[in-house]
Design a protein around this motif. Structure first.
Motif, short mmCIF file in Angstrom:
data_model
loop_
_atom_site.label_atom_id
_atom_site.label_comp_id
_atom_site.label_asym_id
_atom_site.label_seq_id
_atom_site.Cartn_x
_atom_site.Cartn_y
_atom_site.Cartn_z
N ILE A 101 45.44 68.41 -53.85
CA ILE A 101 45.51 66.94 -53.91
C ILE A 101 44.98 66.34 -52.61
O ILE A 101 44.20 65.39 -52.63
CB ILE A 101 46.95 66.48 -54.18
CG1 ILE A 101 47.35 66.82 -55.62
CG2 ILE A 101 47.11 64.97 -53.95
CD1 ILE A 101 48.83 66.66 -55.90
N ALA A 102 45.40 66.90 -51.48
CA ALA A 102 44.94 66.37 -50.18
C ALA A 102 43.44 66.53 -50.04
O ALA A 102 42.74 65.61 -49.62
CB ALA A 102 45.67 67.08 -49.04
N LEU A 106 42.83 62.73 -51.57
CA LEU A 106 43.21 61.87 -50.45
C LEU A 106 42.14 61.80 -49.36
O LEU A 106 41.77 60.71 -48.93
CB LEU A 106 44.54 62.34 -49.85
CG LEU A 106 45.72 62.33 -50.81
CD1 LEU A 106 46.96 62.84 -50.13
CD2 LEU A 106 45.95 60.94 -51.37
N ILE A 107 41.67 62.92 -48.90
CA ILE A 107 40.69 62.92 -47.80
C ILE A 107 39.39 62.23 -48.21
O ILE A 107 38.87 61.40 -47.46
CB ILE A 107 40.48 64.34 -47.25
CG1 ILE A 107 41.77 64.78 -46.55
CG2 ILE A 107 39.30 64.38 -46.29
CD1 ILE A 107 41.78 66.20 -46.07
N VAL A 119 41.10 51.60 -38.04
CA VAL A 119 41.67 52.14 -39.28
C VAL A 119 41.63 53.66 -39.24
O VAL A 119 42.60 54.34 -39.61
CB VAL A 119 40.92 51.59 -40.51
CG1 VAL A 119 41.36 52.30 -41.78
CG2 VAL A 119 41.12 50.09 -40.64
N SER A 120 40.53 54.22 -38.77
CA SER A 120 40.41 55.68 -38.67
C SER A 120 41.46 56.26 -37.73
O SER A 120 42.01 57.33 -37.99
CB SER A 120 39.01 56.08 -38.19
OG SER A 120 38.05 55.71 -39.14
N ALA A 121 41.75 55.56 -36.64
CA ALA A 121 42.77 56.03 -35.70
C ALA A 121 44.14 56.05 -36.37
O ALA A 121 44.91 57.00 -36.20
CB ALA A 121 42.78 55.15 -34.46
N PHE A 126 48.60 59.13 -38.85
CA PHE A 126 49.54 59.43 -39.93
C PHE A 126 49.32 60.83 -40.51
O PHE A 126 50.28 61.48 -40.93
CB PHE A 126 49.48 58.36 -41.02
CG PHE A 126 50.23 57.11 -40.63
CD1 PHE A 126 51.61 57.13 -40.50
CD2 PHE A 126 49.56 55.94 -40.35
CE1 PHE A 126 52.32 56.00 -40.13
CE2 PHE A 126 50.25 54.80 -39.97
CZ PHE A 126 51.63 54.83 -39.86
N ILE A 127 48.09 61.30 -40.55
CA ILE A 127 47.84 62.68 -40.98
C ILE A 127 48.51 63.65 -40.01
O ILE A 127 49.18 64.60 -40.41
CB ILE A 127 46.33 62.96 -41.10
CG1 ILE A 127 45.76 62.20 -42.31
CG2 ILE A 127 46.06 64.46 -41.23
CD1 ILE A 127 44.25 62.22 -42.39
#
Length: 141
Positions: A101-102, A106-107, A119-121, A126-127
């Motif tokens: 799933i990840a 998601l990725i 946003v990327s930071a 969170f990852i």
């Protein structure tokens, strides 16, 4: 609703099996399932409302499909002691499912939008936070 009930049934099986291995693994699995279920159930609710189903009925249908998780957990609790290999096979399949799933859903979703360093930071933070929590739970075992 039937597909969601089956999905919840599997989630219940996974949670119960992971607690039979150890409490920290069970807790980590429970957290993972909760974090992937919340947005899914909200989405299911939205789809039902968009399809014209009344709010009360949509909540009821989501609740009924969620009860399938309890059924899955009860089945694992009942057959777990009699079938040791069942849990040994169920947990690696579960871990593979979460990794799939990840990796597949998601990725790639992170790359669909314009690249914004801020946003990327946050996404990276969170990852890393999620991986850190899972690693901490593994060390607590």
């Amino acid at each position: 609703i039937v597909g969601d009930a089956f999905h919840n049934f599997i989630d219940g099986m996974i949670i119960a099996a992971s607690y039979q291995v150890s409490i920290p693994i069970g807790f980590a699995t429970t957290l993972a399932v909760i974090f992937h279920e919340i947005p899914q159930e909200i989405g299911d609710f939205g789809i039902l409302i968009h399809a014209g189903i009344k709010v009360e009925r949509a909540l009821f249908l989501n609740f009924i499909s969620g009860l399938a998780a309890c059924l899955g957990a009860v089945i694992v609790i009942l057959i777990g002691p009699y079938c040791e290999k069942f849990i040994l096979y169920l947990l690696p399949i579960t871990a593979g499912g979460f990794l799939y799933i990840a990796g597949s859903d998601l990725i790639p979703e992170l790359h669909k939008h314009d690249v914004n360093p801020r946003v990327s930071a946050w996404q990276l933070l969170f990852i890393m936070l999620g991986a850190g929590i899972m690693a901490l739970l593994a060390f607590l075992e």
